[in-house]
Design a protein around this motif. Sequence first.
Motif: not given
Length: 477
Positions: A352-355, A361-362, A435-437
């Motif tokens: 979930m965190l990666a998603l 980022a988008n 970058t943060l994502a």
Amino acid sequence: MADTTSEPTIETDVPARLDRLPWSRFHLLVIIALGITWVLDGLEVTIVGSIGPILKEPATLGFSDQDIGAFATSYLAGAVLGALGFGWLTDRFGRKFIFYVTLATYIVGVLLTAFSWNFWSFALFRFITGCGIGGEYAAINSAIDELMPARLRGRIALIVNGSYWIGTAMGAGGSLLLLSGRFVGVDLGWRLGFAIGGVLGCGIIFLRHWVPESPRWSITHGREREAKRIVEEIEDRVGVHRLDKPTKTLIVHPHRVFGFKAIFGSMFGEYRRRSVVVFVLMATQAFLYNAVFFTYGLILTDFYKVPSNGVGLFILPFAVGNFLGPVFLGHFFDTIGRRKMIAATYTVSGLMLALVGILFANDLLTAWSQTLCWCAIFFVASAAASAAYLTASEVFPLETRALAIAVFYAIGTLIGGVAAPWIFGQLIGTGDAWTLAGGYIFAGVLMVGAAVCAAFLGVDAEGKSLEDIAKPLSSAA
């Protein structure tokens, strides 16, 4: 080296008597008196997270983004050293004495923080506060595990560790009042936030007279009479006259002191697989939490343009989700089992965190939708993180318990916690969402990796006595 002067051999039924107890008012009072420290820790961290943007203003102390990240690192560095020092003292001198000392250290640190005047004073006082909180982790998790019945230990430990987020909610709500500028000046408001924490800490000292020394600790250190007296007093409070007398006993060869050779030989010898699991769980959850939470206020202000005095409004629901996770999921750690639930919660929260990092980022999220996503992620991740502390506190021998908690908390925090706020402070400073994502995606991958480790190397500790999970060092001749 170990003290080879041992007491006469003891055959005891103290662990069995503690494990058979029904849930009672005594257990509730112990949880309140000890677990409330987590509330204070949550209050602490949230106050700092909420005031971070305020402290950047010239009217206060004029700190930079990098300074804010450095303060988080200072606090966590203090927690590491406090955990190690007080963890060793807890195993040597007992649970009860040390959790008074650690609370006093916290109170001194947080009250001094309220009077900070520049970068170095703020960093030093945060370090002292961290020392007290780090020591509390070792002493309190040891005491709670050793006093709670085996069949309930998992859910209780998760809820107690999750109570951190009650303090977070209090801090978020308090920051809305103290930093609004409507009641007191902003520079005075942030100082009052720390002072209130110190005053509450003073009140907790008086609650702790409800908590006895751990009878398990007393037995292994040759204090059989003291252990029996404590258990009898607990049984009188609970009322166990209708329960069958336990038949299971434990034979111990107590020592007044257990040396580092025996302690670390156990942790990294016989129980080295467990050490790997605990290290991985502690490091990954520390990276996840400290990466997100210590910089959450900066994300809201820098990327979503939330006013600095309104950060607490967004942290409040985030904190509620974190507390409800262990409350609703904790039961399953005692029924479905530790290993399965740890693997599941780490996997789900990591994915979930990666998603959410990709959505961020988008530019598909707003301040509120980002907050709701964090609520969903950390509903699961909070149970996972609490289970890491539970694992550290129950899979090693009693004589090493507090130090084991301290060692793995320290290692995990150094790798995953101290570095994360600084790293993410730098990522936020770039102003680039992708970058943060990337940092969030990396943290998610770490969580999934920890899940795999727990699935293959974890321990099925649910419903078992602590002495069955790991024999005390003193039970060997």
